[in-house]
Design a protein around this motif. Structure first.
Motif, short mmCIF file in Angstrom:
data_model
loop_
_atom_site.label_atom_id
_atom_site.label_comp_id
_atom_site.label_asym_id
_atom_site.label_seq_id
_atom_site.Cartn_x
_atom_site.Cartn_y
_atom_site.Cartn_z
N GLU A 85 11.17 0.77 -0.17
CA GLU A 85 9.47 0.74 0.26
C GLU A 85 9.18 1.97 1.04
O GLU A 85 9.87 2.56 2.04
CB GLU A 85 9.21 -0.61 0.97
CG GLU A 85 7.63 -0.35 1.48
CD GLU A 85 7.39 -1.64 2.42
OE1 GLU A 85 8.11 -2.68 2.24
OE2 GLU A 85 6.36 -1.76 3.17
N LYS A 86 8.04 2.60 0.47
CA LYS A 86 7.58 3.96 1.35
C LYS A 86 6.37 3.22 2.06
O LYS A 86 5.39 2.94 1.81
CB LYS A 86 7.21 5.07 0.46
CG LYS A 86 8.28 5.62 -0.60
CD LYS A 86 7.96 6.89 -1.13
CE LYS A 86 7.15 6.43 -2.15
NZ LYS A 86 6.66 8.02 -3.21
N GLY A 87 6.90 2.93 3.39
CA GLY A 87 6.08 2.30 4.20
C GLY A 87 4.68 2.99 4.90
O GLY A 87 3.94 2.55 5.45
N ALA A 141 5.30 1.79 -3.66
CA ALA A 141 4.35 3.05 -3.14
C ALA A 141 3.07 2.48 -2.78
O ALA A 141 2.63 1.79 -1.84
CB ALA A 141 4.49 4.24 -4.11
N ASN A 142 2.25 2.64 -3.70
CA ASN A 142 0.87 2.16 -3.55
C ASN A 142 0.76 0.52 -3.78
O ASN A 142 -0.40 0.04 -3.69
CB ASN A 142 -0.22 2.91 -4.30
CG ASN A 142 -0.29 4.43 -3.59
OD1 ASN A 142 -0.22 4.45 -2.35
ND2 ASN A 142 -0.38 5.36 -4.31
N GLY A 143 1.80 0.18 -4.74
CA GLY A 143 1.59 -1.36 -4.96
C GLY A 143 1.11 -1.77 -6.27
O GLY A 143 0.98 -2.89 -6.58
N CYS A 144 0.68 -0.83 -7.10
CA CYS A 144 0.13 -0.88 -8.06
C CYS A 144 0.80 -1.70 -9.27
O CYS A 144 0.55 -2.43 -9.80
CB CYS A 144 -0.32 0.51 -8.85
SG CYS A 144 -1.63 0.25 -10.10
N VAL A 172 7.14 12.09 -3.01
CA VAL A 172 8.26 11.53 -3.83
C VAL A 172 9.82 11.65 -3.26
O VAL A 172 10.12 12.81 -2.81
CB VAL A 172 8.17 12.11 -5.11
CG1 VAL A 172 9.31 11.68 -6.07
CG2 VAL A 172 6.83 11.99 -6.00
N LEU A 173 10.40 10.57 -3.53
CA LEU A 173 11.93 10.55 -2.78
C LEU A 173 12.56 10.56 -4.30
O LEU A 173 12.66 9.55 -4.96
CB LEU A 173 12.02 9.29 -1.88
CG LEU A 173 13.75 9.25 -1.41
CD1 LEU A 173 13.99 10.26 -0.61
CD2 LEU A 173 13.67 7.90 -0.72
N LYS A 174 13.45 11.48 -4.41
CA LYS A 174 14.34 11.33 -5.83
C LYS A 174 15.62 10.61 -5.30
O LYS A 174 16.26 10.97 -4.36
CB LYS A 174 14.78 12.64 -6.17
CG LYS A 174 13.36 13.19 -6.90
CD LYS A 174 13.75 14.18 -8.09
CE LYS A 174 13.28 13.28 -9.28
NZ LYS A 174 13.41 13.95 -10.47
P1 5GP Z 1 3.38 2.05 -6.95
O1 5GP Z 1 2.88 1.15 -8.15
O2 5GP Z 1 3.78 1.12 -5.89
O3 5GP Z 1 2.48 3.19 -6.40
O4 5GP Z 1 4.56 2.65 -7.49
C1 5GP Z 1 5.83 1.95 -7.90
C2 5GP Z 1 6.55 2.78 -9.07
O5 5GP Z 1 6.30 4.02 -8.94
C3 5GP Z 1 7.91 2.43 -8.84
O6 5GP Z 1 8.22 1.42 -9.95
C4 5GP Z 1 8.83 3.70 -8.94
O7 5GP Z 1 9.25 3.74 -10.49
C5 5GP Z 1 7.64 4.79 -8.86
N1 5GP Z 1 7.78 5.50 -7.56
C6 5GP Z 1 6.87 5.42 -6.57
N2 5GP Z 1 6.98 6.03 -5.66
C7 5GP Z 1 8.20 6.89 -5.88
C8 5GP Z 1 9.29 7.76 -5.36
O8 5GP Z 1 8.93 8.29 -4.20
N3 5GP Z 1 10.30 8.07 -6.00
C9 5GP Z 1 10.52 7.50 -7.15
N4 5GP Z 1 11.74 7.81 -7.73
N5 5GP Z 1 9.80 6.52 -7.84
C10 5GP Z 1 8.74 6.32 -7.15
#
Ligand code: 5GP
Length: 193
Positions: free
Chosen positions: A155-157, A128-131, A19-21
């Motif tokens: 984007e977390k590549g 992150a995972n794209g959900c 997690v990146l804050k």
């Molecule tokens: P995904 O659905 O792509 O896995 O995650 C996207 C959502 O999760 C984003 O809308 C964001 O709010 C949150 N998120 C995912 N990874 C991070 C992270 O490393 N840091 C923060 N601050 N939010 C994240």
């Protein structure tokens, strides 16, 4: 290095669990000047693309979407998160699993705000995972509208979302792509763009 990458290095904090804050400038306390630059950068990257609406998801996507909307001069529509199962028939609904909160939400958008003729630019703070993104894509397509583009701030590549979305053929632009980060040393590395 671009302006957002520089800011992440300066003020971002790497937490355990990938997690990146960025809550000192992006998704809790917000630097409005930075948001404006993000909006302008999306406008530059999608230059010439017809956009009639920007779609995002509450809460932290909203500010970025509004910054972009000022440049595109179109309305912002944000999907609302709801735990309720009693969704009225005038809503589009998608199921989204939260990466940060590890829970499932339904996200809903009123049918009256998304029309088949809409050219939708989807915007979010993180990929992150794209959900979350897949939920927004599926709501757009349920409406018969077109995904004109997808703009992500960070984007977390090293997580799968970006690859999945690009492989599906959607035009995805991320201003900063983090290729690696380490909670112990606090280091963050970016993909060259
Ligand atoms: P995904 O659905 O792509 O896995 O995650 C996207 C959502 O999760 C984003 O809308 C964001 O709010 C949150 N998120 C995912 N990874 C991070 C992270 O490393 N840091 C923060 N601050 N939010 C994240």
């Amino acid at each position: 290095m671009n302006f957002l990458e520089e800011r992440i290095l300066k003020d971002g904090i790497v937490k355990e669990g990938n997690v990146l804050k960025v809550d000192s400038f992006l998704n809790h306390q917000m630097d409005v000047e930075l948001l404006d630059r993000i909006g302008e950068e999306f406008y530059r990257r999608f230059e010439g693309v017809r956009v009639t609406k920007i779609l995002t998801i509450e809460a932290s996507g909203i500010a970025i979407a509004c910054a972009a909307a000022k440049y595109f001069q179109v309305p912002v529509l944000f999907a609302k998160k709801s735990k309720s199962v009693n969704i009225e028939g005038d809503m589009y609904v998608a199921e989204v699993e939260s990466f940060t909160h590890k829970c499932k939400n339904q996200v809903i958008v009123s049918r009256k705000f998304l029309l088949p003729e809409d050219q939708v630019l989807i915007i979010d703070d993180f990929l992150a995972n794209g959900c979350a993104l897949q939920g927004l894509v599926s709501i757009t397509e349920m409406a018969g509208a077109t995904v004109a583009g997808i703009g992500i701030a960070i984007e977390k590549g090293f997580q799968i979302g970006g690859r999945v979305i690009r492989n599906l053929g959607y035009p995805l632009e991320s201003i900063a792509i983090v290729d690696g980060m380490d909670a112990k040393s606090g280091t963050v590395t970016f993909r060259a763009q």
